[in-house]
Design a protein around this motif. Sequence first.
Motif, PDB file in Angstrom:
ATOM      1  N   TYR A  91       9.067  38.012 120.910  1.00 52.41           N
ATOM      2  CA  TYR A  91       8.495  39.456 120.938  1.00 52.41           C
ATOM      3  C   TYR A  91       7.259  39.591 120.229  1.00 52.41           C
ATOM      4  O   TYR A  91       6.348  40.301 120.454  1.00 52.41           O
ATOM      5  N   ASP A  92       7.295  39.030 118.936  1.00 50.17           N
ATOM      6  CA  ASP A  92       6.338  39.411 117.858  1.00 50.17           C
ATOM      7  C   ASP A  92       4.928  38.687 118.502  1.00 50.17           C
ATOM      8  O   ASP A  92       3.656  39.198 118.623  1.00 50.17           O
ATOM      9  N   GLN A  95       3.528  40.761 121.278  1.00 46.12           N
ATOM     10  CA  GLN A  95       3.096  42.138 120.683  1.00 46.12           C
ATOM     11  C   GLN A  95       1.737  42.057 120.637  1.00 46.12           C
ATOM     12  O   GLN A  95       0.873  43.001 120.531  1.00 46.12           O
ATOM     13  N   PHE A 104       3.650  47.916 123.576  1.00 48.93           N
ATOM     14  CA  PHE A 104       3.919  47.845 122.302  1.00 48.93           C
ATOM     15  C   PHE A 104       5.216  48.333 121.948  1.00 48.93           C
ATOM     16  O   PHE A 104       6.185  47.798 121.333  1.00 48.93           O
ATOM     17  N   GLU A 105       5.364  49.432 122.340  1.00 46.15           N
ATOM     18  CA  GLU A 105       6.782  50.246 121.798  1.00 46.15           C
ATOM     19  C   GLU A 105       7.740  49.834 122.738  1.00 46.15           C
ATOM     20  O   GLU A 105       8.912  49.821 122.026  1.00 46.15           O
ATOM     21  N   ALA A 108       8.773  46.626 120.776  1.00 44.74           N
ATOM     22  CA  ALA A 108       9.230  47.046 119.126  1.00 44.74           C
ATOM     23  C   ALA A 108      10.630  47.468 119.280  1.00 44.74           C
ATOM     24  O   ALA A 108      11.320  46.991 118.333  1.00 44.74           O
ATOM     25  N   LYS A 109      10.920  47.995 120.746  1.00 47.53           N
ATOM     26  CA  LYS A 109      12.405  48.476 120.578  1.00 47.53           C
ATOM     27  C   LYS A 109      13.373  47.179 120.938  1.00 47.53           C
ATOM     28  O   LYS A 109      14.452  47.124 120.384  1.00 47.53           O
ATOM     29  N   GLU A 112      13.859  45.583 117.588  1.00 50.00           N
ATOM     30  CA  GLU A 112      14.709  46.318 116.945  1.00 50.00           C
ATOM     31  C   GLU A 112      16.125  46.103 117.355  1.00 50.00           C
ATOM     32  O   GLU A 112      17.302  45.903 116.308  1.00 50.00           O
TER      33      GLU A 112
END
Length: 256
Positions: A91-92, A95, A104-105, A108-109, A112
């Motif tokens: 995921y990184d 991004q 992006f969000e 990021a979710k 997390e």
Amino acid sequence: MTAKAAALAHADVPVATKLEALLALQRLDSQLDEIRRVRGDLPEEVRDLEDEIAGYEVRVKKFDEDIQGLNDFIKSRKQASKDAETLIKKYDEQQQNVRNNREFEAIAKEMELQRLEIQISDKKIKESQYQIDVKNAEISGTKSKLDERRKDLDTKKGELDTIIAENEEEERGILAQREEATAPVEPRLLTAYTRIRGNVRNGLAVVLVRRDACGGCFNTVPPQRQADIISHKKIIVCEHCGRILADVEGRATANV
């Protein structure tokens, strides 16, 4: 010999012969009782120790199975953490190439969520390891008790084996005589004899009438009933305790 033939054969045996056989059987069983009485509570103590040891062994086995299950669970949670770390790296990288804030969000979710998965796995691994430590302590305590009980069992068995060995030859001889003594008695009567022995405290199922009283419960036996007993025409039992009254003292050919 068929069951029917055996029944007919026993039917031809006089009642007096059956009673003599029962008296002999009772005498032999009383001798066996005396031999086994010397053993005291040792046989029961040995059985109790064997049962206790079996219980401890089952408990240790259950603990081992629980620990194996916990180790498997820890292994699965560690793999879940590795998978989550792999996804976070993936995921990184994604991004770095997003086209808008929405993508992006979203990424990021997801990252997390994977970090939360790692935290949950770490917590469950610690909890499982604590349970393993507790169970290992319980195993250690149980094995300590198990070792003690095994030593106790060895001691008790040694004592019991010594006592049995001292009377083994005599007991074997009595058992052989007992086998012969049962020959004239039909199975139904033997079953009744065994049942009566199991229901009375002193193991006496067949007794004599002594001094006008039952030799088992000491209740008075009326003269007419004594006359019936002496006649040996049928099996007569005490009206009070149910023991078989084989003869009247002074008339018997054998003694209990």
